[in-house]
Design a protein around this motif. Structure first.
Motif, PDB file in Angstrom:
ATOM      1  N   GLY A 255     -27.454 -36.543  19.246  1.00 35.15           N
ATOM      2  CA  GLY A 255     -28.021 -37.178  20.427  1.00 35.15           C
ATOM      3  C   GLY A 255     -28.758 -38.469  20.125  1.00 35.15           C
ATOM      4  O   GLY A 255     -28.930 -39.309  21.010  1.00 35.15           O
ATOM      5  N   GLN A 256     -29.192 -38.651  18.871  1.00 31.31           N
ATOM      6  CA  GLN A 256     -29.918 -39.874  18.529  1.00 31.31           C
ATOM      7  C   GLN A 256     -29.026 -41.107  18.650  1.00 31.31           C
ATOM      8  O   GLN A 256     -29.497 -42.189  18.983  1.00 31.31           O
ATOM      9  CB  GLN A 256     -30.493 -39.777  17.111  1.00 31.31           C
ATOM     10  CG  GLN A 256     -31.717 -38.901  17.028  1.00 31.31           C
ATOM     11  CD  GLN A 256     -32.546 -39.157  15.787  1.00 31.31           C
ATOM     12  OE1 GLN A 256     -32.257 -40.044  14.991  1.00 31.31           O
ATOM     13  NE2 GLN A 256     -33.583 -38.358  15.604  1.00 31.31           N
ATOM     14  N   GLU A 257     -27.745 -40.956  18.374  1.00 31.51           N
ATOM     15  CA  GLU A 257     -26.826 -42.092  18.534  1.00 31.51           C
ATOM     16  C   GLU A 257     -26.712 -42.485  20.006  1.00 31.51           C
ATOM     17  O   GLU A 257     -26.724 -43.673  20.342  1.00 31.51           O
ATOM     18  CB  GLU A 257     -25.451 -41.744  17.972  1.00 31.51           C
ATOM     19  CG  GLU A 257     -24.463 -42.889  18.048  1.00 31.51           C
ATOM     20  CD  GLU A 257     -23.104 -42.565  17.446  1.00 31.51           C
ATOM     21  OE1 GLU A 257     -22.176 -43.392  17.597  1.00 31.51           O
ATOM     22  OE2 GLU A 257     -22.971 -41.490  16.845  1.00 31.51           O
ATOM     23  N   SER A 258     -26.608 -41.487  20.879  1.00 34.36           N
ATOM     24  CA  SER A 258     -26.540 -41.771  22.314  1.00 34.36           C
ATOM     25  C   SER A 258     -27.844 -42.378  22.804  1.00 34.36           C
ATOM     26  O   SER A 258     -27.847 -43.295  23.629  1.00 34.36           O
ATOM     27  CB  SER A 258     -26.236 -40.485  23.092  1.00 34.36           C
ATOM     28  OG  SER A 258     -24.947 -39.991  22.782  1.00 34.36           O
ATOM     29  N   LEU A 259     -28.968 -41.876  22.299  1.00 35.71           N
ATOM     30  CA  LEU A 259     -30.272 -42.415  22.671  1.00 35.71           C
ATOM     31  C   LEU A 259     -30.371 -43.882  22.258  1.00 35.71           C
ATOM     32  O   LEU A 259     -30.831 -44.731  23.041  1.00 35.71           O
ATOM     33  CB  LEU A 259     -31.378 -41.603  22.008  1.00 35.71           C
ATOM     34  CG  LEU A 259     -32.822 -42.027  22.284  1.00 35.71           C
ATOM     35  CD1 LEU A 259     -33.133 -41.917  23.772  1.00 35.71           C
ATOM     36  CD2 LEU A 259     -33.798 -41.166  21.481  1.00 35.71           C
ATOM     37  N   TYR A 260     -29.928 -44.181  21.057  1.00 34.73           N
ATOM     38  CA  TYR A 260     -29.927 -45.571  20.578  1.00 34.73           C
ATOM     39  C   TYR A 260     -29.060 -46.438  21.480  1.00 34.73           C
ATOM     40  O   TYR A 260     -29.455 -47.544  21.879  1.00 34.73           O
ATOM     41  CB  TYR A 260     -29.402 -45.622  19.144  1.00 34.73           C
ATOM     42  CG  TYR A 260     -29.143 -47.025  18.641  1.00 34.73           C
ATOM     43  CD1 TYR A 260     -30.178 -47.796  18.116  1.00 34.73           C
ATOM     44  CD2 TYR A 260     -27.867 -47.583  18.717  1.00 34.73           C
ATOM     45  CE1 TYR A 260     -29.945 -49.089  17.667  1.00 34.73           C
ATOM     46  CE2 TYR A 260     -27.630 -48.874  18.275  1.00 34.73           C
ATOM     47  CZ  TYR A 260     -28.667 -49.621  17.749  1.00 34.73           C
ATOM     48  OH  TYR A 260     -28.428 -50.913  17.321  1.00 34.73           O
ATOM     49  N   ASN A 261     -27.883 -45.956  21.841  1.00 30.19           N
ATOM     50  CA  ASN A 261     -26.956 -46.735  22.663  1.00 30.19           C
ATOM     51  C   ASN A 261     -27.544 -47.054  24.037  1.00 30.19           C
ATOM     52  O   ASN A 261     -27.441 -48.185  24.529  1.00 30.19           O
ATOM     53  CB  ASN A 261     -25.636 -45.977  22.835  1.00 30.19           C
ATOM     54  CG  ASN A 261     -24.802 -45.961  21.572  1.00 30.19           C
ATOM     55  OD1 ASN A 261     -25.016 -46.766  20.658  1.00 30.19           O
ATOM     56  ND2 ASN A 261     -23.856 -45.040  21.494  1.00 30.19           N
ATOM     57  N   VAL A 262     -28.151 -46.051  24.673  1.00 30.04           N
ATOM     58  CA  VAL A 262     -28.713 -46.253  26.018  1.00 30.04           C
ATOM     59  C   VAL A 262     -29.849 -47.272  25.984  1.00 30.04           C
ATOM     60  O   VAL A 262     -29.908 -48.203  26.805  1.00 30.04           O
ATOM     61  CB  VAL A 262     -29.210 -44.917  26.604  1.00 30.04           C
ATOM     62  CG1 VAL A 262     -29.985 -45.151  27.905  1.00 30.04           C
ATOM     63  CG2 VAL A 262     -28.037 -43.984  26.863  1.00 30.04           C
ATOM     64  N   LEU A 263     -30.748 -47.113  25.018  1.00 29.29           N
ATOM     65  CA  LEU A 263     -31.894 -48.017  24.926  1.00 29.29           C
ATOM     66  C   LEU A 263     -31.460 -49.431  24.524  1.00 29.29           C
ATOM     67  O   LEU A 263     -31.990 -50.422  25.023  1.00 29.29           O
ATOM     68  CB  LEU A 263     -32.908 -47.472  23.923  1.00 29.29           C
ATOM     69  CG  LEU A 263     -33.572 -46.152  24.339  1.00 29.29           C
ATOM     70  CD1 LEU A 263     -34.453 -45.614  23.216  1.00 29.29           C
ATOM     71  CD2 LEU A 263     -34.391 -46.327  25.610  1.00 29.29           C
ATOM     72  N   LYS A 264     -30.490 -49.510  23.635  1.00 32.78           N
ATOM     73  CA  LYS A 264     -29.960 -50.822  23.234  1.00 32.78           C
ATOM     74  C   LYS A 264     -29.324 -51.523  24.433  1.00 32.78           C
ATOM     75  O   LYS A 264     -29.577 -52.707  24.687  1.00 32.78           O
ATOM     76  CB  LYS A 264     -28.915 -50.649  22.126  1.00 32.78           C
ATOM     77  CG  LYS A 264     -28.148 -51.931  21.809  1.00 32.78           C
ATOM     78  CD  LYS A 264     -26.979 -51.667  20.872  1.00 32.78           C
ATOM     79  CE  LYS A 264     -26.127 -52.924  20.705  1.00 32.78           C
ATOM     80  NZ  LYS A 264     -24.979 -52.720  19.794  1.00 32.78           N
ATOM     81  N   ALA A 265     -28.483 -50.798  25.178  1.00 31.88           N
ATOM     82  CA  ALA A 265     -27.779 -51.386  26.323  1.00 31.88           C
ATOM     83  C   ALA A 265     -28.768 -51.899  27.368  1.00 31.88           C
ATOM     84  O   ALA A 265     -28.608 -53.003  27.902  1.00 31.88           O
ATOM     85  CB  ALA A 265     -26.836 -50.353  26.939  1.00 31.88           C
TER      86      ALA A 265
END
Length: 462
Positions: A255-265
């Motif tokens: 889930g940390q990868e998805s969390l990174y993606n959402v916050l980055k986007a």
């Protein structure tokens, strides 16, 4: 080994903690250094798997020593020189010393490995509660840990009936043009959205579903871009701190990868707001129920829609957050002037104890309460935040007046870990009492917010 050099370990079905992974990284690093000192080249060091087979390590060690000797000979011949017998004897002495050092490192590594495994067994996951929070052995014995009280038990009959009602409502959703104006929906959301349909209901309540349909490919195009270095560094630092007990983020979970993606986007999409540490609280909750692209569009609605006004909670100088805290203070003075004056006299300002209540939307409170508040927040906006915050303080009126001076601030701060009382022993009853006891309407909130903005403007002109 993973790309970051960490080691993933599983003991009795439990993942290693971040501390255990660091211990294993140290072990791996020592083994790599040993290979290099024995003449192994960089490529073979990277490809070598972590193994507990001592016999295989001995073979690799001997091979490394042999290759080191061959390389030394090649270098001598290339330079047009030959080693003398004394030089060779010196090399053998150095190799013997290196071998002794490697053996000592190996013994330390084995000791560290055993220690790490013992610590891991103590911290292994015992269960995952119904809200996605892991419960370890240490949590189970901690009376202050509210998540340890929720077991992964089957749904009761009443809950199953509730899920069926929500599923039926979801099937008819197209006929609900303005959900907030429909009493039946408001009543059910306040009672709690059925967990099985939250992921489908949330995008509908805030309008993210429509926005996402109108912007195909937007999220993917944002992920293809690069963040500013400062945002990248800060985001990387905060990932492991965000909801660390959630099963999908625990121990560098997927889930940390998805969390990174959402916050980055979102950081790229709205550079004015950019990235702020507190944003991870909302993003992690969303990812517990919806895919990352949907989470991004819900984040956008929370930030851009005046109904939620979340952008100002994270912008530089936190303008919206300061405004909401000031309105909260004025509402408290209106509802209970004596208590408000007491807290003011003792120096207990809302900025001290309620800053994170408002910024995180009660993120640090028990998970069930946080989720149920978020249900209502998506439908009704920030009204529920004011109502709950006011009730949490006003319902402890007697305790504040009985407390000694030095105890008042502690009492206010402890509310987030102990929000429940005899009158409101759980999340549902606490929210119900906050809604019906604190009669604060959206019109009244808007009135106080306009008054604050007017005062701020007047002050700025002076």
């Amino acid at each position: 080994r993973d790309e970051g050099g960490g080691a993933n370990i599983i003991v009795d079905g439990g993942n290693a903690t971040e501390k255990d992974c660091k211990t294993m990284d140290m072990i791996t690093s020592k083994n790599d250094q040993k290979d290099i000192s024995n003449g192994k080249n960089e490529e073979s060091s990277k490809d070598k798997p972590i193994t507990a087979d001592n016999g295989e390590k001995d073979v690799n060690k001997d091979d490394g020593q042999s290759k080191a000797t061959d390389d030394a000979t090649t270098n001598v011949e290339a330079g047009g020189r030959r080693q003398s017998d004394d030089d060779l004897q010196g090399d053998k002495g150095k190799q013997a010393k290196i071998k002794e050092q490697n053996a000592a490192r190996e013994r330390r590594c084995v000791a560290d490995d055993i220690k790490a495994q013992v610590e891991l067994v103590d911290k292994k996951i015992l269960k995952v509660d119904r809200w996605g929070s892991i419960v370890t052995a240490s949590d189970q014995n901690d009376p202050e840990n509210t998540n340890a009280m929720h077991d992964m038990e089957p749904l009761e009959k009443d809950e199953l009936k509730w899920e069926i009602k929500w599923a039926e409502m979801l099937g008819k959703w197209s006929k609900y043009k303005n959900p907030e104006k429909i009493p039946k929906i408001k009543q059910r959301v306040r009672a709690g959205i059925a967990d099985a349909v939250r992921g489908a209901i949330w995008p509908k309540l805030c309008g993210a579903e429509i926005v996402q349909q109108k912007a195909p490919g937007l999220y993917q195009s944002l992920l293809a871009k690069e963040l500013k270095e400062s945002d990248e560094i800060q985001l990387a630092k905060d990932l492991h701190r965000t909801d660390p007990k959630n099963v999908i983020f625990y121990n560098k979970g997927l889930g940390q990868e998805s969390l990174y993606n959402v916050l980055k986007a979102y950081c790229l999409y709205n550079p004015k707001v950019g990235y702020c540490q507190g944003m991870g609280a909302l993003a992690s909750l969303l990812l517990t129920y919806v895919p990352e692209e949907t989470a991004f569009f819900i984040m956008d609605r929370l930030m851009s829609d005046p109904k939620y006004s979340c952008a100002g909670l994270y912008e530089r100088s936190f303008p919206e957050l300061i405004k909401q805290l000031q309105v909260f203070s004025r509402l408290m003075r209106k509802l209970d002037p004596k208590l408000a004056n007491l807290l003011l006299e003792k120096g207990v300002d809302p900025v001290i104890y309620a800053f994170r209540w408002f910024q995180g939307r009660f993120y640090e409170f028990p998970k069930e309460l946080f989720i149920r508040v978020f249900d209502i927040f998506l439908l009704e906006g920030k009204k529920i935040i004011y109502r709950l915050a006011l009730y949490l303080i006003l319902s402890r009126r007697k305790e504040f007046f009985k407390a000694k001076d030095e105890e008042i601030l502690t009492l206010a701060r402890d509310i987030r870990s102990k929000p429940y009382t005899n009158e409101a022993p759980n999340a549902r009853k606490l929210i119900d009492r906050a809604i019906h006891k604190i009669r604060v309407t959206r019109k009244k909130i808007d009135k106080y917010e306009r008054a604050y903005e007017k005062d701020l403007s007047t002050t700025a002109k002076r």
